[in-house]
Design a protein around this motif. Structure first.
Motif, short mmCIF file in Angstrom:
data_model
loop_
_atom_site.label_atom_id
_atom_site.label_comp_id
_atom_site.label_asym_id
_atom_site.label_seq_id
_atom_site.Cartn_x
_atom_site.Cartn_y
_atom_site.Cartn_z
N PRO A 87 37.10 56.54 71.98
CA PRO A 87 38.00 57.65 72.30
C PRO A 87 39.31 57.57 71.52
CG PRO A 87 37.04 56.75 74.32
CD PRO A 87 36.62 55.84 73.19
N LEU A 88 39.78 56.34 71.24
CA LEU A 88 41.01 56.17 70.48
C LEU A 88 40.82 56.66 69.03
CD1 LEU A 88 43.92 55.07 70.47
CD2 LEU A 88 42.98 52.79 70.03
N HIS A 89 39.69 56.29 68.42
CA HIS A 89 39.39 56.78 67.07
C HIS A 89 39.34 58.31 67.06
CE1 HIS A 89 37.19 52.74 66.34
NE2 HIS A 89 38.25 52.75 65.58
N ARG A 90 38.64 58.88 68.03
CA ARG A 90 38.49 60.35 68.07
C ARG A 90 39.84 61.03 68.23
NH1 ARG A 90 34.18 59.47 71.46
NH2 ARG A 90 35.38 60.28 73.21
N ALA A 91 40.71 60.40 69.03
CA ALA A 91 42.05 60.98 69.23
C ALA A 91 42.81 61.02 67.91
CB ALA A 91 42.82 60.17 70.27
N PHE A 92 42.67 59.97 67.10
CA PHE A 92 43.33 59.96 65.78
C PHE A 92 42.79 61.09 64.91
CE2 PHE A 92 46.28 56.43 64.66
CZ PHE A 92 46.38 55.85 65.92
N LEU A 93 41.48 61.33 64.97
CA LEU A 93 40.88 62.42 64.19
C LEU A 93 41.35 63.78 64.71
CD1 LEU A 93 37.21 61.15 63.79
CD2 LEU A 93 38.84 61.61 61.93
N GLU A 94 41.27 63.94 66.02
CA GLU A 94 41.58 65.26 66.61
C GLU A 94 43.04 65.61 66.47
OE1 GLU A 94 40.05 64.97 70.62
OE2 GLU A 94 38.00 64.67 69.87
N GLN A 95 43.91 64.63 66.48
CA GLN A 95 45.35 64.91 66.36
C GLN A 95 45.84 64.84 64.92
OE1 GLN A 95 47.20 66.03 68.76
NE2 GLN A 95 45.72 65.76 70.43
N ASP A 96 44.93 64.62 63.97
CA ASP A 96 45.32 64.56 62.56
C ASP A 96 46.40 63.50 62.36
OD1 ASP A 96 45.18 65.29 59.92
OD2 ASP A 96 46.53 67.00 60.11
N ALA A 97 46.10 62.28 62.87
CA ALA A 97 47.13 61.24 62.98
C ALA A 97 47.20 60.34 61.74
CB ALA A 97 46.91 60.42 64.24
N PHE A 98 46.79 60.85 60.60
CA PHE A 98 46.90 60.07 59.36
C PHE A 98 46.81 61.00 58.17
CE2 PHE A 98 42.58 60.10 60.93
CZ PHE A 98 41.87 60.64 59.88
N GLN A 99 47.29 60.49 57.03
CA GLN A 99 47.08 61.24 55.80
C GLN A 99 46.22 60.40 54.87
OE1 GLN A 99 50.40 63.49 54.11
NE2 GLN A 99 49.73 62.81 52.10
N CYS A 100 46.81 59.34 54.28
CA CYS A 100 46.00 58.53 53.36
C CYS A 100 45.07 57.58 54.11
CB CYS A 100 46.89 57.74 52.40
SG CYS A 100 47.56 56.20 53.06
N GLY A 101 45.45 57.17 55.31
CA GLY A 101 44.56 56.36 56.15
C GLY A 101 44.69 54.87 55.98
N ILE A 141 55.78 55.33 73.77
CA ILE A 141 54.77 55.13 72.72
C ILE A 141 55.45 54.82 71.39
CG2 ILE A 141 52.97 56.28 71.35
CD1 ILE A 141 52.21 57.79 73.97
N ARG A 142 56.51 55.55 71.08
CA ARG A 142 57.22 55.30 69.82
C ARG A 142 57.75 53.87 69.77
NH1 ARG A 142 58.93 60.82 70.26
NH2 ARG A 142 60.73 60.21 71.50
N GLU A 143 58.37 53.43 70.87
CA GLU A 143 58.92 52.07 70.90
C GLU A 143 57.79 51.04 70.78
OE1 GLU A 143 61.54 50.22 70.77
OE2 GLU A 143 60.56 48.38 71.48
N ARG A 144 56.72 51.24 71.51
CA ARG A 144 55.65 50.23 71.56
C ARG A 144 54.83 50.20 70.26
NH1 ARG A 144 54.26 48.82 77.21
NH2 ARG A 144 55.94 49.65 78.50
N MET A 145 54.89 51.28 69.49
CA MET A 145 54.15 51.32 68.22
C MET A 145 55.07 51.06 67.02
SD MET A 145 50.90 51.89 68.78
CE MET A 145 50.31 52.51 67.20
N VAL A 159 51.75 59.56 67.61
CA VAL A 159 52.20 59.55 69.01
C VAL A 159 51.29 60.45 69.85
CG1 VAL A 159 54.09 60.17 70.58
CG2 VAL A 159 54.59 58.96 68.45
N ALA A 160 50.96 61.62 69.31
CA ALA A 160 50.09 62.55 70.04
C ALA A 160 48.70 61.94 70.26
CB ALA A 160 49.97 63.87 69.27
N ALA A 161 48.19 61.24 69.26
CA ALA A 161 46.85 60.63 69.38
C ALA A 161 46.85 59.53 70.43
CB ALA A 161 46.42 60.06 68.02
N VAL A 162 47.88 58.69 70.38
CA VAL A 162 47.94 57.59 71.36
C VAL A 162 48.13 58.16 72.76
CG1 VAL A 162 49.23 55.54 72.06
CG2 VAL A 162 48.82 55.97 69.63
N SER A 163 48.93 59.21 72.86
CA SER A 163 49.14 59.85 74.15
C SER A 163 47.84 60.43 74.69
CB SER A 163 50.19 60.96 73.99
OG SER A 163 50.49 61.53 75.24
#
Lengths: 170, 344
Positions: A87-101, A141-145, A159-163
């Protein structure tokens, strides 16, 4: 002189011999061919090398491999089960949480470790009441990451993906 | 990285014995500073003694209701321990304001105390540095000094101690328990670290072979406490200035009076700087802005800032008075631990 080293990486057991200078990151990448954790700064400043060691997130570039003899290491790859993204991986995909990766496997491992810390009610420095249960706000989340840098600047979506992952795991 | 031998030990006496025999040996705990120094060539030991297997991971309440924290307890575990959060919130906040989640999971309590300065010249082996190579000169003086000392520095070294945790421990009057070749000794945290003087290569009074086995905190103090850190970004940065403070106010008389106060500053000196001149002004005085400014000025009168860190004197003055105002502002005042912007 090389020393014997046993590591379980993403469920697979390995026995090897390493020079004491070998970091956990170099053992994973150069000796075992596990390329999921990345070498960014190699000084503990960027978080790209983050893996879970016995369930806790660590910078694998600042750990001597021999210090973690017999440990169970989980990389971002290992968080997937039978080829199914977590689910964490999917959240990164769904929230567009990377560019170069490049930083993403480290971000994912850091998030996995951090979500467990929050589930265990470990406070952060922005937690107002140190004795209260943790509420994973965006500020939290920002502080912890903060140990994971993203030079593409995908922070808002990370942040959106982790949330999202935190919501789904509730 | 230079080659080195490696052994792992699970016995504290054995660890001390091995180091005592080998002048070129070092202890390896969490490794977050040492492994970096091995890579940079700042340290070139012949033998690394891995102490991660030592049984020094307990946190226990002492007979006097103080707290004993094993030296190999990880920073994150100490910060999350409910007894620390409840009885020593200043220590929990100081730990949590240091480094990142990953680093706090690795860093040990003993290692945090013994981490070395982040002075850029100390870490760059191509530049002179009296701390790294005694007698070679100080590149920071006349160079980049934003993170350097304003109090207690010498002609030979202007480095600062980077720990947040140690600042809180100094304010808490914690004790370090040390095992050495001649047995155990106890050192107040405030006396563990040295000012640089003519021997900046020595960060602490510890002798080669001595091993920190535990930290002991006195019983929880009356009053309120916090740790405030000012840095160049909101998280994951070393302190420009930090303040650990506890204040106990007597409200029983016609006017409130400060019964007791303890203050330590981070980011300003070669060691956690216990602000005893400020404390003396506060003790017995009425808690108000005038008192707080007098206290800050009493402490900072000795400041000798460098070209690149003059702003720190004003920053420390502001941080001390802000923290004291908040701590004495009554039960309704909320402490805001978010960091402030730091501009020269």
């Amino acid at each position: 002189m090389d020393h014997p080293l046993n590591l379980t990486v993403d469920g697979q057991e390995h026995t090897l011999a390493v020079d004491p200078r070998t970091t956990l990151l170099d053992a994973l990448r150069d000796r075992l061919g596990v390329m999921s954790p990345k070498k960014g700064c190699d000084h503990g400043q960027c978080g790209a090398c983050t893996v879970l060691v016995d369930g806790r997130r660590l910078n694998s570039c600042l750990a001597l491999a021999l210090s973690h003899d017999a440990a169970a290491v989980t990389t971002s790859d290992g968080l997937a089960t039978d080829g199914e993204l977590s689910p964490l991986h999917r959240a990164f995909l769904e929230q567009d949480a990377f560019q170069c990766g490049y930083c993403t496997p480290g971000q994912v491992c850091s998030a996995a470790g951090m979500l467990q810390e929050a589930a265990d009610d470990a406070p952060s420095v922005v937690t107002e009441d140190l004795e209260a249960p943790v509420d994973l706000t965006d500020e939290e989340i920002r502080e912890r990451m903060s140990g994971n840098l993203c030079r593409c600047g995908a922070y808002v979506n990370i942040v959106a993906a982790v949330s999202q992952a935190a919501e789904e795991s509730r | 990285m230079n080659p080195f031998d490696y052994i792992r030990t699970t016995d504290t006496a054995d660890a001390v014995a091995v180091l005592t025999e080998r002048p070129d040996a070092v202890f390896l705990a969490g490794g977050t500073n040492l492994v970096d120094h091995l890579k940079l060539g700042v340290t070139e030991p012949g033998l690394v003694v891995d102490i991660n297997g030592l049984d020094l991971t307990d946190i226990e309440v002492l007979d006097d209701s103080g707290l004993r924290i094993g030296a190999m307890v990880r920073n994150s575990d100490a910060a999350a321990d409910m007894r620390v959060r409840r009885d020593y919130p200043m220590l929990s906040r100081a730990l949590l304001s240091g480094a990142s989640g990953q680093l706090r999971n690795a860093a040990s309590m003993g290692g945090n105390l013994l981490q070395r300065t982040r002075c850029v010249y100390f870490q760059d082996t191509s530049t002179p540095c009296n701390k790294r190579e005694p007698g070679s000169g100080c590149s920071a003086i006349g160079g980049y000094t934003r993170y350097h000392a304003i109090l207690g520095a010498s002609q030979d070294c202007v480095a600062t101690h980077p720990s947040d945790m140690a600042v809180a421990l100094a304010a808490l009057d914690a004790t370090v328990v040390v095992l050495g070749p001649h047995g155990e000794r106890r050192i107040p945290v405030d006396e563990l670290h040295r000012l640089p003087g003519e021997q900046p290569e020595r960060d602490t009074i510890l002798e080669h072979g001595e091993l920190i086995t535990a930290l002991e905190l006195p019983p929880p103090r009356a009053g309120r406490s916090t740790y405030r850190k000012i840095r160049d970004r909101a998280s994951y940065a070393f302190a420009l200035v930090s303040v650990a403070a506890t204040v106990d106010v007597d409200d029983s008389g016609p006017k409130p009076v400060i019964r007791e106060a303890a203050i330590a500053l981070g980011g300003v000196a070669h060691k956690p700087w216990r602000a005893r001149a400020a404390e003396a002004v506060l003790r017995g005085a009425e808690p108000n802005e005038k008192t707080f400014l007098q206290a800050a000025d009493a402490e900072l009168a000795a400041a000798e800032p460098l070209e690149g860190n003059r702003f720190k004197v004003q920053m420390a003055r502001g941080a001390i008075t802000t923290v004291l105002t908040e701590l004495t502002g009554g039960p309704e005042s909320k402490l805001d631990d978010t960091t402030e912007d730091a501009h020269e």
